[in-house]
Every structure is written in C-alpha cells, then in structure tokens.
Enzyme design. Structure first.
Site, PDB file in Angstrom:
ATOM      1  N   THR A  13      92.674  41.845 159.290  1.00 19.54           N
ATOM      2  CA  THR A  13      91.675  42.700 158.854  1.00 19.54           C
ATOM      3  C   THR A  13      91.683  44.110 160.127  1.00 19.54           C
ATOM      4  O   THR A  13      92.047  43.879 161.034  1.00 19.54           O
ATOM      5  CB  THR A  13      90.295  42.024 158.794  1.00 19.54           C
ATOM      6  OG1 THR A  13      90.105  41.697 160.103  1.00 19.54           O
ATOM      7  CG2 THR A  13      90.523  41.004 157.738  1.00 19.54           C
ATOM      8  N   SER A  15      93.474  46.797 160.140  1.00 18.40           N
ATOM      9  CA  SER A  15      94.745  47.096 160.749  1.00 18.40           C
ATOM     10  C   SER A  15      95.161  48.384 160.258  1.00 18.40           C
ATOM     11  O   SER A  15      96.391  48.515 160.197  1.00 18.40           O
ATOM     12  CB  SER A  15      95.783  45.952 160.097  1.00 18.40           C
ATOM     13  OG  SER A  15      95.517  45.624 158.760  1.00 18.40           O
ATOM     14  N   TYR A 157      76.841  43.925 170.806  1.00 23.18           N
ATOM     15  CA  TYR A 157      78.300  43.713 170.406  1.00 23.18           C
ATOM     16  C   TYR A 157      78.740  42.498 171.194  1.00 23.18           C
ATOM     17  O   TYR A 157      79.319  41.578 170.605  1.00 23.18           O
ATOM     18  CB  TYR A 157      79.071  45.084 171.123  1.00 23.18           C
ATOM     19  CG  TYR A 157      80.446  44.988 170.856  1.00 23.18           C
ATOM     20  CD1 TYR A 157      81.241  44.891 169.536  1.00 23.18           C
ATOM     21  CD2 TYR A 157      81.018  44.579 172.121  1.00 23.18           C
ATOM     22  CE1 TYR A 157      82.653  44.417 169.414  1.00 23.18           C
ATOM     23  CE2 TYR A 157      82.376  44.624 172.265  1.00 23.18           C
ATOM     24  CZ  TYR A 157      83.170  44.450 170.680  1.00 23.18           C
ATOM     25  OH  TYR A 157      84.453  44.355 170.855  1.00 23.18           O
TER      26      TYR A 157
END
Length: 268
Positions: A13, A15, A157
C-alpha cells in the site's frame, strides 16, 4: 541468496512513490506478483509499468469502503489471495508536525488514527483469513522511529504509529502456529522524493545530489545525522521487508525492525 519469493502474491500500500515504491520495486525484482496501490491511478500505473507489476489497486484506506475496494481489486488482478501484505500507506494526515500535543484537535487525532493504524487493520481483517486458510502469509506494517521515541511535536502521528506497533505484536501472538507472521519495519528519516525536492528548492539548485542535500541540511541543523552517517533511502527499507516477506522468515514474528541508521538509541 534465494528468498523463495518467486510467484508469491503481494500488495504494497502507498507504493506509487517513496518507501512503498522502493519496496514494491524490490519485491518485483525478487519475482513476486506485486500490486501497486495508491490514490492516484496515473501515478500508480506509471510505477506498475516500470516494475512490471501484476496490476494496481486504487482507493482510500482510511475508510472501510475504500479498503474493501482495494482488497477486491488486488485479488482480481492477482488471480488469488494476498500472501504478502505490506501496509505502508500512511503519513501525517493533518500536517501537525509543528504543533504541540495540547494544540492538536480531537479530529486530527482521529484522522491520523484512521490513516496510520486502521488502514492497516482494515486490510489485515480482509486478508488474514485467506492467509490462514492457505497456511502461509506475511504481514509487514511500516511504522516509524517516532513510535518508540516520539518528538515533542506531531503527537497524533507518532501516537498512531505506536498503536500500529502494539497491534502488530498482538496480531502476531494471535496467529500461533498457522504459518502467518506479522512484524513492523520502522524507518528513521528517509530521503524520499518530497524531501529531495524540498532540499533542492531550499538551496536553489535542482541538480543537488542526495549526499549534497544531506550535508547541507545537517549543517543547517534541520536534522541530526544518525550514527550510520547518512539518511535512509527506500531501498534500505525494501531489503528488510523482502527478508520478512520470505518463506524463510517463518521464525520471525512480533518483531520491530528499526531501519534508522542508529537514530533510536534504546533497546527494543
């Protein structure tokens, strides 16, 4: 060394650029049938053509519907279940890298949790039952050095990445003896395209090399070089990911592999 990856079915993912592109490229070089994922079809198809991927899957993994669509598109292109799931999609969804924890809104916390934790959880829920049924699977979740050594800023994050590490350990323990492993790979600062563009713009020279940008940024104290003496590149993460994706890595699970040049100075 033959990692026994030829013919294995994989999706990476996020990518269509950066770390994910580097991982997808190396898995393809090792003989995997790779699905390139992104939210922009043109960029994903460009990478897929370059690496001779099995196909692309386009969608936003921060929603259940988006993840289900990506999973279905990947299965259709692979012609079989996903055997290697690399959950790389993520990054700060709110741009709070300059905000103190007390100044970050609840909405921003939720957004980063969806983007960096639940995106991986969603694809695991869809893919792992098929892996268990076939008695083989590899889950590699791309985390971050800040998951274990957070900065004073951008806590939404780093907190989401810490949750991803926690989830991966629990996941690995739940897959006892079924032929499926789960691990995290944690990069430090990686010289991806965006950082290269930033450096060239900052110093007004479109021809600066990675080494020249690194030297200038370190001198300006934008970051501190790790003990390895350089910043990471996507290939550094790809090497470790390919090792963990290999059928030969069946005795490695629940581990966090730091690929940070020695940035994190603590025990795992």
């Amino acid at each position: 060394m033959d990692l026994k990856l030829k013919g294995r079915r994989a999706i990476v993912t996020g990518s269509s650029s950066g770390i994910g592109e580097g991982i997808a490229r190396m898995l393809a070089q090792e003989g995997c049938a790779v699905i390139v994922h992104g939210r922009n079809r043109e960029r994903a198809e460009k990478v897929a053509a370059e690496i001779k991927a099995a196909g692309v899957a386009i969608g936003d993994l921060s929603t259940d519907e988006g993840a289900a669509s990506v999973h279905a598109e990947a299965i259709a292109a692979l012609g079989g279940n996903i055997e290697i799931l690399v959950n790389n999609a993520g990054g700060s969804s709110t741009g709070n890298s300059s905000k103190k924890p007390a100044d970050i809104s609840i909405e921003d916390w939720i957004s980063n949790y969806h983007t960096n934790t639940l995106a991986a959880v969603r694809l695991c829920r869809l893919s792992i039952p098929e892996m268990v049924a076939n008695k083989f699977g590899r889950v590699i979740n791309v985390s971050s050095a800040v998951a274990v050594q957070p900065n004073n800023l951008g806590a939404d994050y780093s907190g989401a990445k810490a949750a991803l590490n926690n989830y991966t350990v629990s996941l690995a323990g739940s897959l006892n003896g079924v032929g499926v492993t789960a691990n995290t790979v944690s990069p430090g600062v990686v010289m991806v395209d965006g950082l290269i563009r930033f450096g060239r713009k900052r110093y007004g020279d479109d021809n600066l090399t990675i080494e020249e940008i690194t030297t200038k940024m370190a001198a300006d104290k934008i970051f501190q070089l790790p003990p390895a003496g350089r910043l990471g590149i996507p290939e550094d993460l790809a090497i470790v990911t390919c090792m963990l994706a290999s059928p030969l890595s069946g005795f490695i699970t629940g581990a966090n592999y730091r690929v940070d040049g020695g940035q994190i100075r603590s025990l795992n």
